[in-house]
Design an enzyme around this catalytic site. Structure first.
Site, PDB file in Angstrom:
ATOM      1  N   GLU A   1     -12.397   2.702  -1.842  1.00  0.00           N
ATOM      2  CA  GLU A   1     -11.689   4.324  -0.783  1.00  0.00           C
ATOM      3  C   GLU A   1     -12.386   5.618  -0.422  1.00  0.00           C
ATOM      4  O   GLU A   1     -12.017   6.953  -0.847  1.00  0.00           O
ATOM      5  CB  GLU A   1     -10.333   4.561  -1.885  1.00  0.00           C
TER       6      GLU A   1
ATOM      7  N   GLU B   1      -4.298  -5.927  -2.982  1.00  0.00           N
ATOM      8  CA  GLU B   1      -3.056  -5.305  -3.269  1.00  0.00           C
ATOM      9  C   GLU B   1      -1.746  -5.717  -3.060  1.00  0.00           C
ATOM     10  O   GLU B   1      -1.339  -4.516  -3.102  1.00  0.00           O
ATOM     11  CB  GLU B   1      -3.913  -4.083  -3.705  1.00  0.00           C
TER      12      GLU B   1
HETATM   13  C1  GLA Z   1      -5.213   1.416  -5.932  1.00  0.00           C
HETATM   14  C2  GLA Z   1      -5.893   1.301  -6.413  1.00  0.00           C
HETATM   15  C3  GLA Z   1      -5.771   0.453  -7.192  1.00  0.00           C
HETATM   16  C4  GLA Z   1      -4.546   0.896  -8.344  1.00  0.00           C
HETATM   17  C5  GLA Z   1      -3.509   1.007  -6.848  1.00  0.00           C
HETATM   18  C6  GLA Z   1      -1.574   1.826  -7.544  1.00  0.00           C
HETATM   19  O1  GLA Z   1      -5.015   0.451  -4.550  1.00  0.00           O
HETATM   20  O2  GLA Z   1      -7.450   0.933  -5.795  1.00  0.00           O
HETATM   21  O3  GLA Z   1      -6.346   0.112  -8.085  1.00  0.00           O
HETATM   22  O4  GLA Z   1      -4.685   1.729  -8.999  1.00  0.00           O
HETATM   23  O5  GLA Z   1      -4.187   2.558  -6.316  1.00  0.00           O
HETATM   24  O6  GLA Z   1      -2.108   1.035  -8.630  1.00  0.00           O
END
Ligand code: GLA
Length: 371
Positions: A155, A260
């Site tokens: 990020e 994710e």
């Molecule tokens: C982001 C992070 C993850 C996690 C998610 C929410 O996407 O990359 O590690 O913390 O948020 O749980």
């Protein structure tokens, strides 16, 4: 006596049979890509036996939900807490899974001390670079040859595609990203290196991510893949935008992984598509409508939505290595507490009783036929 000894095995057999009776994600998609899940400690230590069994049966790749984040593994300057991460890696090795490291350099879940001196003032560039180097060489070095790929930077971008002014960027400068990848590559030259990000399906941020990856490539970093986090909504991204995104990243020579994946079916608490973990909205009844279960109509819509996304993944499977879900069952998902604390969320393929949902069957039906 004999009967008593036998009883526990009947229970185990019953669980094993009910899990084996259904198709598995990992086998169904074996011609397409790996199927992963993010695991918490009770799953990878085996303490939650039912969830550990479900993970072993269904998934062939794992990511650590928290165990490898800086605050968990390196809570103080001279203190590392390797125990949970060691268990995570052992679980993956024992079950012959692809093991992901998440994440080395991020602005969240990183302790304040990393960026401060003893008096609480910001450290200088060289001090922070040294701390980053120590952290990466220690953590990546410890799991060298065991962890298969690392989310090196997580990020780093704003929604408009510019670089986020994180403490990393402010103290070190824009080249903190390049340094992180150089340190990770030095520590384990064979490990795959990824850039992981949310909402890079949106054009301006996608452009920023492409520029960031190209810059790394020009500097000689063998970046293997980009991670689309995949914290999706029922109406975002569209299949066409997702398809275009996958092709755009593949076009610059990196694999595209979904890292994710989850699907938010609850009413939107904010207008944002960003998965910014620091968001916090107060709980109101209308934001939490399904406390007694998901109505059938919504359940079916969720199944349809998952199938539409997986159809895009399968169509692009040659450009992708892995699709990872963020958690295993609806009960473990972070969406029960984000961006509103205390909701009842339904974002995954397995329900609170470890049972596959209609979305599971819909996803299974999208796989490529046996080749
Ligand atoms: C982001 C992070 C993850 C996690 C998610 C929410 O996407 O990359 O590690 O913390 O948020 O749980």
């Amino acid at each position: 006596m004999k009967k008593n000894l036998f009883m526990p095995f009947v229970g185990i057999l019953a669980v094993a049979t009910s899990i084996n009776a259904q198709p598995t994600l990992k086998d169904t998609f074996k011609n397409d890509f790996l199927i992963g899940a993010a695991l918490n400690e009770s799953q990878f230590t085996g303490m939650n036996t039912r969830e550990a069994a479900l993970v072993k049966a269904q998934f062939n790749s794992i990511s650590p939900e928290n165990a490898l984040k800086w605050e968990a593994i390196h809570p103080e300057l001279d203190k590392y807490n390797f125990d949970p991460a060691d268990h995570y890696v052992e679980f993956g090795q024992q079950n012959h899974m692809f093991i992901v490291g998440h994440t080395l350099v991020w602005h969240n879940q990183t302790p304040k001390w990393v960026f401060q001196d003893d008096t609480g003032n910001p450290v200088d560039r060289n001090t922070l670079l040294k701390r980053m180097h120590d952290h990466i060489s220690t953590v990546v070095g410890r799991y060298k040859g065991k962890i298969d790929g690392w989310d090196v930077v997580n990020e780093a971008l704003n929604e408009d595609g510019t670089l986020r002014e994180s403490p990393w960027e402010k103290i070190i400068g824009d080249d903190y990203i390049l340094k992180a990848y150089q340190f990770a590559h030095e520590a384990d030259p064979k490990a795959e290196l990824y850039y992981n990000e949310y909402s890079i399906e949106n054009a301006p941020k996608r452009k920023g991510a492409i520029a960031l990856i190209k810059k790394l490539q020009t500097a000689g970093i063998p970046i293997a893949g980009v991670g689309l986090q995949g914290h999706y909504k029922m109406d975002w991204p569209t299949p066409a935008v997702l398809d275009e995104t996958i092709k755009a990243f593949a076009g610059i020579g990196v694999k595209v992984n979904v890292t994710e994946l989850d699907m938010d079916v609850l009413p939107a608490a904010t207008r944002s598509q960003a998965a910014e973990v620091s968001m916090n909205v107060a709980l109101r009844a209308e934001l939490n409508p399904y406390t007694n279960g998901l109505p059938d109509l919504v359940q079916q819509a969720l199944a349809k939505r998952y199938a539409e996304l997986f159809a895009v993944f399968v169509k692009n499977s040659k450009l992708m290595d892995r699709v990872t879900f963020w958690c295993v069952t609806d009960a473990d998902s972070w969406l029960n507490n984000w961006p509103v604390k205390g909701r009842t969320a339904y974002p995954l393929l397995f329900d609170r009783n470890y049972q596959p949902k209609p979305a599971f069957d819909a996803v299974i039906r999208t796989a490529s036929p046996e080749k």
